[in-house]
Design a protein around this motif. Structure first.
Motif, PDB file in Angstrom:
ATOM      1  N   THR A  29      19.280 -59.731   1.280  1.00 31.28           N
ATOM      2  CA  THR A  29      19.589 -60.412   2.540  1.00 31.28           C
ATOM      3  C   THR A  29      20.713 -59.692   3.283  1.00 31.28           C
ATOM      4  O   THR A  29      20.635 -59.475   4.497  1.00 31.28           O
ATOM      5  CB  THR A  29      19.976 -61.879   2.274  1.00 31.28           C
ATOM      6  OG1 THR A  29      18.878 -62.518   1.625  1.00 31.28           O
ATOM      7  CG2 THR A  29      20.309 -62.607   3.567  1.00 31.28           C
ATOM      8  N   CYS A  30      21.761 -59.303   2.552  1.00 28.78           N
ATOM      9  CA  CYS A  30      22.879 -58.579   3.175  1.00 28.78           C
ATOM     10  C   CYS A  30      22.425 -57.249   3.755  1.00 28.78           C
ATOM     11  O   CYS A  30      22.815 -56.880   4.866  1.00 28.78           O
ATOM     12  CB  CYS A  30      23.993 -58.349   2.154  1.00 28.78           C
ATOM     13  SG  CYS A  30      24.879 -59.828   1.698  1.00 28.78           S
TER      14      CYS A  30
ATOM     15  N   GLU B  33      19.380 -56.385   4.660  1.00 29.33           N
ATOM     16  CA  GLU B  33      18.505 -56.627   5.805  1.00 29.33           C
ATOM     17  C   GLU B  33      19.308 -56.959   7.060  1.00 29.33           C
ATOM     18  O   GLU B  33      19.063 -56.410   8.138  1.00 29.33           O
ATOM     19  CB  GLU B  33      17.548 -57.770   5.469  1.00 29.33           C
ATOM     20  CG  GLU B  33      16.454 -57.961   6.490  1.00 29.33           C
ATOM     21  CD  GLU B  33      15.437 -58.990   6.029  1.00 29.33           C
ATOM     22  OE1 GLU B  33      15.109 -59.862   6.850  1.00 29.33           O
ATOM     23  OE2 GLU B  33      14.985 -58.906   4.874  1.00 29.33           O
ATOM     24  N   THR B  34      20.303 -57.827   6.913  1.00 30.50           N
ATOM     25  CA  THR B  34      21.146 -58.214   8.051  1.00 30.50           C
ATOM     26  C   THR B  34      21.905 -57.008   8.588  1.00 30.50           C
ATOM     27  O   THR B  34      21.968 -56.784   9.802  1.00 30.50           O
ATOM     28  CB  THR B  34      22.137 -59.314   7.633  1.00 30.50           C
ATOM     29  OG1 THR B  34      21.388 -60.439   7.167  1.00 30.50           O
ATOM     30  CG2 THR B  34      23.036 -59.735   8.786  1.00 30.50           C
ATOM     31  N   ARG B  35      22.498 -56.225   7.689  1.00 30.83           N
ATOM     32  CA  ARG B  35      23.281 -55.059   8.115  1.00 30.83           C
ATOM     33  C   ARG B  35      22.394 -54.026   8.809  1.00 30.83           C
ATOM     34  O   ARG B  35      22.776 -53.442   9.824  1.00 30.83           O
ATOM     35  CB  ARG B  35      23.989 -54.437   6.908  1.00 30.83           C
ATOM     36  CG  ARG B  35      24.886 -53.290   7.270  1.00 30.83           C
ATOM     37  CD  ARG B  35      26.061 -53.743   8.128  1.00 30.83           C
ATOM     38  NE  ARG B  35      26.871 -52.603   8.485  1.00 30.83           N
ATOM     39  CZ  ARG B  35      27.261 -52.332   9.720  1.00 30.83           C
ATOM     40  NH1 ARG B  35      26.957 -53.130  10.712  1.00 30.83           N
ATOM     41  NH2 ARG B  35      27.991 -51.275   9.962  1.00 30.83           N
TER      42      ARG B  35
ATOM     43  N   GLU C 238      19.636 -54.581  10.482  1.00 31.80           N
ATOM     44  CA  GLU C 238      19.305 -55.100  11.809  1.00 31.80           C
ATOM     45  C   GLU C 238      20.472 -54.915  12.770  1.00 31.80           C
ATOM     46  O   GLU C 238      20.288 -54.541  13.931  1.00 31.80           O
ATOM     47  CB  GLU C 238      18.904 -56.570  11.720  1.00 31.80           C
ATOM     48  CG  GLU C 238      17.535 -56.779  11.099  1.00 31.80           C
ATOM     49  CD  GLU C 238      17.179 -58.246  10.908  1.00 31.80           C
ATOM     50  OE1 GLU C 238      17.884 -59.123  11.454  1.00 31.80           O
ATOM     51  OE2 GLU C 238      16.183 -58.507  10.210  1.00 31.80           O
ATOM     52  N   GLU C 239      21.694 -55.157  12.297  1.00 29.35           N
ATOM     53  CA  GLU C 239      22.882 -54.972  13.138  1.00 29.35           C
ATOM     54  C   GLU C 239      23.017 -53.520  13.585  1.00 29.35           C
ATOM     55  O   GLU C 239      23.328 -53.239  14.744  1.00 29.35           O
ATOM     56  CB  GLU C 239      24.146 -55.395  12.378  1.00 29.35           C
ATOM     57  CG  GLU C 239      24.274 -56.883  12.161  1.00 29.35           C
ATOM     58  CD  GLU C 239      25.418 -57.246  11.213  1.00 29.35           C
ATOM     59  OE1 GLU C 239      26.042 -56.333  10.620  1.00 29.35           O
ATOM     60  OE2 GLU C 239      25.670 -58.456  11.056  1.00 29.35           O
TER      61      GLU C 239
END
Length: 196
Positions: free
Chosen positions: A126-127, A129-131, A133-134
């Motif tokens: 999850t981390c 994936e979020t990073r 995308e950012e």
């Protein structure tokens, strides 16, 4: 880092080294190896020789012949590590395994403990994936285009780093070319024409 650690210890405090890559930690604990610095010329020549030799399997076999101790620590997909080992051979005439870390025989200059913090695979995914995308939303593809237009070659070390490599691959797929064709087209200034 060693100087800072010594200063902290001199003040009666406990230094805590956090983060960094495995190589950074290894150099801190083992000391730097006195290998020659690769030159642009040696990198170019070694890379040419490696490409002529073939893929990872062929290059690892050649390294096994020249420096079996180093080769046994590598996998066929570790192109950069093999490239470095071949450069050291070319520049020094000695195998990489013949160079010793500063503290290899005496041990590290500090008493240390390693503590590893881990997350569950799901949390880490999850981390990541979020990073990712950012980073993409902050302009990774646009930055990659600027770098390529500025002369960065798709086969350079920077362009093969995580993130840039995927952006180059995305641009190749987006325009319908293979990575090899994109490399050729970039070198000929095709993207300068496309992006104006």
């Amino acid at each position: 880092a060693e100087r800072s650690i010594r200063e902290i210890i001199a003040k009666g405090r406990l230094p805590v080294v956090v983060g960094g890559t495995f190589l950074f930690i290894k150099m801190l604990l083992d000391g730097i190896v006195g290998t020659p610095v690769s030159t642009e010329e040696s990198l170019f020549e070694v890379n040419r020789e490696m490409i002529e030799r073939g893929g990872g399997e062929e290059n690892l076999a050649e390294l096994m012949r020249l420096d079996p101790i180093t080769a046994k620590k590598m996998l066929p997909n570790q192109w950069r590590n093999m490239q470095r080992a071949f450069c050291i051979l070319k520049l020094s005439g000695r195998p990489m395994s013949s160079f010793k870390h500063v503290y290899e025989e005496t041990g590290p200059p500090f008493d240390y403990r390693c503590i590893f913090l881990t997350r569950t695979k799901g949390d880490l995914a999850t981390c990541i994936e979020t990073r990712c995308e950012e980073i993409v939303n902050a302009g990774l593809v646009e930055e990659t285009i600027e770098l390529l237009l500025g002369g960065l070659l798709p086969d350079s070390t920077v362009a093969k780093a995580v993130g840039y490599r995927q952006a180059v691959d995305y641009l190749a797929a987006h325009w319908g070319f293979s990575s090899h064709e994109v490399s050729f087209l970039f070198k000929d200034g095709f993207f300068v024409y496309v992006f104006g």
